[in-house]
Scaffold this motif. Structure first.
Motif, PDB file in Angstrom:
ATOM      1  N   ALA A 117      27.829  -0.416 -38.118  1.00  0.00           N
ATOM      2  CA  ALA A 117      28.640  -1.399 -38.834  1.00  0.00           C
ATOM      3  C   ALA A 117      30.114  -1.009 -38.790  1.00  0.00           C
ATOM      4  O   ALA A 117      30.991  -1.871 -38.606  1.00  0.00           O
ATOM      5  CB  ALA A 117      28.159  -1.516 -40.276  1.00  0.00           C
ATOM      6  N   GLN A 118      30.399   0.284 -38.933  1.00  0.00           N
ATOM      7  CA  GLN A 118      31.789   0.748 -38.861  1.00  0.00           C
ATOM      8  C   GLN A 118      32.369   0.515 -37.470  1.00  0.00           C
ATOM      9  O   GLN A 118      33.517   0.090 -37.337  1.00  0.00           O
ATOM     10  CB  GLN A 118      31.873   2.233 -39.210  1.00  0.00           C
ATOM     11  CG  GLN A 118      31.658   2.532 -40.676  1.00  0.00           C
ATOM     12  CD  GLN A 118      31.646   4.025 -40.960  1.00  0.00           C
ATOM     13  OE1 GLN A 118      31.615   4.844 -40.047  1.00  0.00           O
ATOM     14  NE2 GLN A 118      31.662   4.369 -42.249  1.00  0.00           N
ATOM     15  N   ILE A 119      31.583   0.769 -36.447  1.00  0.00           N
ATOM     16  CA  ILE A 119      32.055   0.562 -35.065  1.00  0.00           C
ATOM     17  C   ILE A 119      32.330  -0.920 -34.833  1.00  0.00           C
ATOM     18  O   ILE A 119      33.367  -1.280 -34.250  1.00  0.00           O
ATOM     19  CB  ILE A 119      31.029   1.123 -34.059  1.00  0.00           C
ATOM     20  CG1 ILE A 119      31.016   2.650 -34.115  1.00  0.00           C
ATOM     21  CG2 ILE A 119      31.332   0.648 -32.642  1.00  0.00           C
ATOM     22  CD1 ILE A 119      29.887   3.295 -33.333  1.00  0.00           C
ATOM     23  N   LEU A 120      31.409  -1.779 -35.300  1.00  0.00           N
ATOM     24  CA  LEU A 120      31.624  -3.223 -35.134  1.00  0.00           C
ATOM     25  C   LEU A 120      32.859  -3.677 -35.905  1.00  0.00           C
ATOM     26  O   LEU A 120      33.661  -4.477 -35.393  1.00  0.00           O
ATOM     27  CB  LEU A 120      30.388  -3.995 -35.604  1.00  0.00           C
ATOM     28  CG  LEU A 120      29.177  -3.950 -34.685  1.00  0.00           C
ATOM     29  CD1 LEU A 120      27.997  -4.663 -35.342  1.00  0.00           C
ATOM     30  CD2 LEU A 120      29.486  -4.590 -33.352  1.00  0.00           C
ATOM     31  N   SER A 121      33.022  -3.180 -37.121  1.00  0.00           N
ATOM     32  CA  SER A 121      34.181  -3.548 -37.925  1.00  0.00           C
ATOM     33  C   SER A 121      35.470  -3.107 -37.239  1.00  0.00           C
ATOM     34  O   SER A 121      36.439  -3.866 -37.156  1.00  0.00           O
ATOM     35  CB  SER A 121      34.064  -2.914 -39.298  1.00  0.00           C
ATOM     36  OG  SER A 121      35.215  -3.157 -40.066  1.00  0.00           O
ATOM     37  N   LYS A 122      35.474  -1.879 -36.740  1.00  0.00           N
ATOM     38  CA  LYS A 122      36.664  -1.363 -36.051  1.00  0.00           C
ATOM     39  C   LYS A 122      36.935  -2.171 -34.790  1.00  0.00           C
ATOM     40  O   LYS A 122      38.088  -2.480 -34.470  1.00  0.00           O
ATOM     41  CB  LYS A 122      36.469   0.108 -35.705  1.00  0.00           C
ATOM     42  CG  LYS A 122      37.717   0.762 -35.136  1.00  0.00           C
ATOM     43  CD  LYS A 122      37.503   2.242 -34.925  1.00  0.00           C
ATOM     44  CE  LYS A 122      38.769   2.931 -34.503  1.00  0.00           C
ATOM     45  NZ  LYS A 122      39.169   2.717 -33.156  1.00  0.00           N
ATOM     46  N   ALA A 123      35.867  -2.529 -34.084  1.00  0.00           N
ATOM     47  CA  ALA A 123      36.044  -3.330 -32.861  1.00  0.00           C
ATOM     48  C   ALA A 123      36.627  -4.697 -33.205  1.00  0.00           C
ATOM     49  O   ALA A 123      37.496  -5.203 -32.485  1.00  0.00           O
ATOM     50  CB  ALA A 123      34.705  -3.485 -32.142  1.00  0.00           C
ATOM     51  N   ARG A 124      36.167  -5.287 -34.305  1.00  0.00           N
ATOM     52  CA  ARG A 124      36.714  -6.590 -34.723  1.00  0.00           C
ATOM     53  C   ARG A 124      38.187  -6.465 -35.080  1.00  0.00           C
ATOM     54  O   ARG A 124      39.001  -7.300 -34.703  1.00  0.00           O
ATOM     55  CB  ARG A 124      35.924  -7.124 -35.919  1.00  0.00           C
ATOM     56  CG  ARG A 124      34.580  -7.677 -35.545  1.00  0.00           C
ATOM     57  CD  ARG A 124      33.887  -8.337 -36.739  1.00  0.00           C
ATOM     58  NE  ARG A 124      32.538  -8.722 -36.386  1.00  0.00           N
ATOM     59  CZ  ARG A 124      31.454  -8.230 -36.934  1.00  0.00           C
ATOM     60  NH1 ARG A 124      31.549  -7.329 -37.891  1.00  0.00           N
ATOM     61  NH2 ARG A 124      30.266  -8.632 -36.545  1.00  0.00           N
ATOM     62  N   VAL A 125      38.514  -5.409 -35.830  1.00  0.00           N
ATOM     63  CA  VAL A 125      39.915  -5.193 -36.212  1.00  0.00           C
ATOM     64  C   VAL A 125      40.763  -4.977 -34.969  1.00  0.00           C
ATOM     65  O   VAL A 125      41.859  -5.557 -34.832  1.00  0.00           O
ATOM     66  CB  VAL A 125      40.024  -3.997 -37.190  1.00  0.00           C
ATOM     67  CG1 VAL A 125      41.462  -3.568 -37.386  1.00  0.00           C
ATOM     68  CG2 VAL A 125      39.394  -4.358 -38.528  1.00  0.00           C
ATOM     69  N   ASP A 126      40.273  -4.154 -34.048  1.00  0.00           N
ATOM     70  CA  ASP A 126      41.008  -3.911 -32.802  1.00  0.00           C
ATOM     71  C   ASP A 126      41.181  -5.199 -32.001  1.00  0.00           C
ATOM     72  O   ASP A 126      42.255  -5.455 -31.442  1.00  0.00           O
ATOM     73  CB  ASP A 126      40.301  -2.852 -31.951  1.00  0.00           C
ATOM     74  CG  ASP A 126      40.385  -1.458 -32.561  1.00  0.00           C
ATOM     75  OD1 ASP A 126      41.202  -1.268 -33.494  1.00  0.00           O
ATOM     76  OD2 ASP A 126      39.628  -0.573 -32.124  1.00  0.00           O
ATOM     77  N   ALA A 127      40.124  -6.012 -31.941  1.00  0.00           N
ATOM     78  CA  ALA A 127      40.209  -7.274 -31.208  1.00  0.00           C
ATOM     79  C   ALA A 127      41.216  -8.207 -31.875  1.00  0.00           C
ATOM     80  O   ALA A 127      42.033  -8.850 -31.191  1.00  0.00           O
ATOM     81  CB  ALA A 127      38.836  -7.934 -31.133  1.00  0.00           C
ATOM     82  N   ASN A 128      41.169  -8.293 -33.196  1.00  0.00           N
ATOM     83  CA  ASN A 128      42.133  -9.145 -33.917  1.00  0.00           C
ATOM     84  C   ASN A 128      43.559  -8.654 -33.696  1.00  0.00           C
ATOM     85  O   ASN A 128      44.477  -9.462 -33.491  1.00  0.00           O
ATOM     86  CB  ASN A 128      41.809  -9.177 -35.416  1.00  0.00           C
ATOM     87  CG  ASN A 128      40.559  -9.977 -35.714  1.00  0.00           C
ATOM     88  OD1 ASN A 128      40.146 -10.813 -34.913  1.00  0.00           O
ATOM     89  ND2 ASN A 128      39.955  -9.726 -36.861  1.00  0.00           N
ATOM     90  N   ASN A 129      43.732  -7.318 -33.736  1.00  0.00           N
ATOM     91  CA  ASN A 129      45.069  -6.759 -33.487  1.00  0.00           C
ATOM     92  C   ASN A 129      45.531  -7.076 -32.071  1.00  0.00           C
ATOM     93  O   ASN A 129      46.703  -7.404 -31.853  1.00  0.00           O
ATOM     94  CB  ASN A 129      45.077  -5.253 -33.714  1.00  0.00           C
ATOM     95  CG  ASN A 129      44.955  -4.885 -35.177  1.00  0.00           C
ATOM     96  OD1 ASN A 129      45.196  -5.710 -36.052  1.00  0.00           O
ATOM     97  ND2 ASN A 129      44.563  -3.652 -35.456  1.00  0.00           N
ATOM     98  N   ALA A 130      44.622  -6.979 -31.116  1.00  0.00           N
ATOM     99  CA  ALA A 130      44.985  -7.282 -29.724  1.00  0.00           C
ATOM    100  C   ALA A 130      45.359  -8.750 -29.574  1.00  0.00           C
ATOM    101  O   ALA A 130      46.328  -9.097 -28.874  1.00  0.00           O
ATOM    102  CB  ALA A 130      43.827  -6.924 -28.794  1.00  0.00           C
ATOM    103  N   VAL A 131      44.607  -9.637 -30.242  1.00  0.00           N
ATOM    104  CA  VAL A 131      44.908 -11.075 -30.174  1.00  0.00           C
ATOM    105  C   VAL A 131      46.269 -11.347 -30.809  1.00  0.00           C
ATOM    106  O   VAL A 131      47.090 -12.093 -30.255  1.00  0.00           O
ATOM    107  CB  VAL A 131      43.793 -11.886 -30.869  1.00  0.00           C
ATOM    108  CG1 VAL A 131      44.217 -13.320 -31.099  1.00  0.00           C
ATOM    109  CG2 VAL A 131      42.516 -11.833 -30.042  1.00  0.00           C
ATOM    110  N   GLU A 132      46.526 -10.744 -31.971  1.00  0.00           N
ATOM    111  CA  GLU A 132      47.817 -10.943 -32.630  1.00  0.00           C
ATOM    112  C   GLU A 132      48.963 -10.428 -31.770  1.00  0.00           C
ATOM    113  O   GLU A 132      50.008 -11.069 -31.657  1.00  0.00           O
ATOM    114  CB  GLU A 132      47.823 -10.246 -33.996  1.00  0.00           C
ATOM    115  CG  GLU A 132      46.949 -10.926 -35.037  1.00  0.00           C
ATOM    116  CD  GLU A 132      46.875 -10.137 -36.342  1.00  0.00           C
ATOM    117  OE1 GLU A 132      47.606  -9.125 -36.475  1.00  0.00           O
ATOM    118  OE2 GLU A 132      46.095 -10.538 -37.216  1.00  0.00           O
ATOM    119  N   LYS A 133      48.766  -9.268 -31.162  1.00  0.00           N
ATOM    120  CA  LYS A 133      49.808  -8.707 -30.292  1.00  0.00           C
ATOM    121  C   LYS A 133      50.035  -9.616 -29.094  1.00  0.00           C
ATOM    122  O   LYS A 133      51.176  -9.867 -28.692  1.00  0.00           O
ATOM    123  CB  LYS A 133      49.409  -7.306 -29.826  1.00  0.00           C
ATOM    124  CG  LYS A 133      50.486  -6.622 -28.999  1.00  0.00           C
ATOM    125  CD  LYS A 133      50.066  -5.227 -28.599  1.00  0.00           C
ATOM    126  CE  LYS A 133      51.180  -4.553 -27.851  1.00  0.00           C
ATOM    127  NZ  LYS A 133      51.117  -4.675 -26.439  1.00  0.00           N
TER     128      LYS A 133
END
Length: 172
Positions: free
Chosen positions: A97-113
């Motif tokens: 769950a932590q890995i998925l959450s981190k991956a989602r956050v990273d993906a959202n950050n990448a999309v925002e960037k």
């Protein structure tokens, strides 16, 4: 040689009494000198046998106790192994769950960037386009007017054009 068997087989009372007395004397002497040793031997033997039996019973009881202790340890080990497996499963779920959450956050950050980069590139492209349009408009205005404008007038016309060009939509 004349052997008479009757002399050998005959029962004599005196002989019987002497044999009886000698037997009693031997028994009394044996009882007086040897009977305590014989009784001591039998007592020691009886005690040794009793000790062996008691030792065997104690060893049997200890064996039963070890058997029960082993069974309890085995049961405890099974329970502990089950708890370890359950803890590992829970830990794996939490880590997943932590890995998925981190991956989602990273993906959202990448999309925002990426959106910020696109917006910045868009603004730069608009500036470049406005600059190009300004130069083309300025060249066209020079040809129409037929004269060169000085730097101050040129800047004024360019600023007005850029400000107005960004506000009106393009028509095709």
């Amino acid at each position: 040689m004349n052997i008479n068997i009757d002399n050998y087989l005959r029962l004599n009372v005196i002989d019987m009494i002497l044999v009886l007395i000698s037997t009693v004397l031997i028994c009394l002497l044996a009882k007086h000198f040897f009977w305590p040793q014989v009784l001591g031997y039998f007592d020691r033997r009886q005690k040794l046998i009793a000790d062996e039996i008691a030792s065997g019973q104690q060893a049997h009881a200890e064996g039963e106790a070890f058997k029960q202790q082993y069974a309890q340890q085995l049961k405890g080990a099974k329970n502990e192994a089950h708890e370890i497996i359950e803890a590992a499963k829970l830990s794996a779920k939490q880590e997943g769950a932590q890995i998925l959450s981190k991956a989602r956050v990273d993906a959202n950050n990448a999309v925002e960037k990426a959106q910020r980069d696109i917006e910045r590139e868009k603004m730069m492209a608009e500036k470049d386009i406005k600059k190009e349009i300004t130069e083309v408009a300025f060249l066209a205005a020079e040809k129409i007017v037929g004269k060169e404008l000085n730097d101050e007038e040129q800047k004024k016309y360019i600023d007005d054009f850029i400000n107005n060009a960004g506000e009106t939509p393009w028509q095709g």
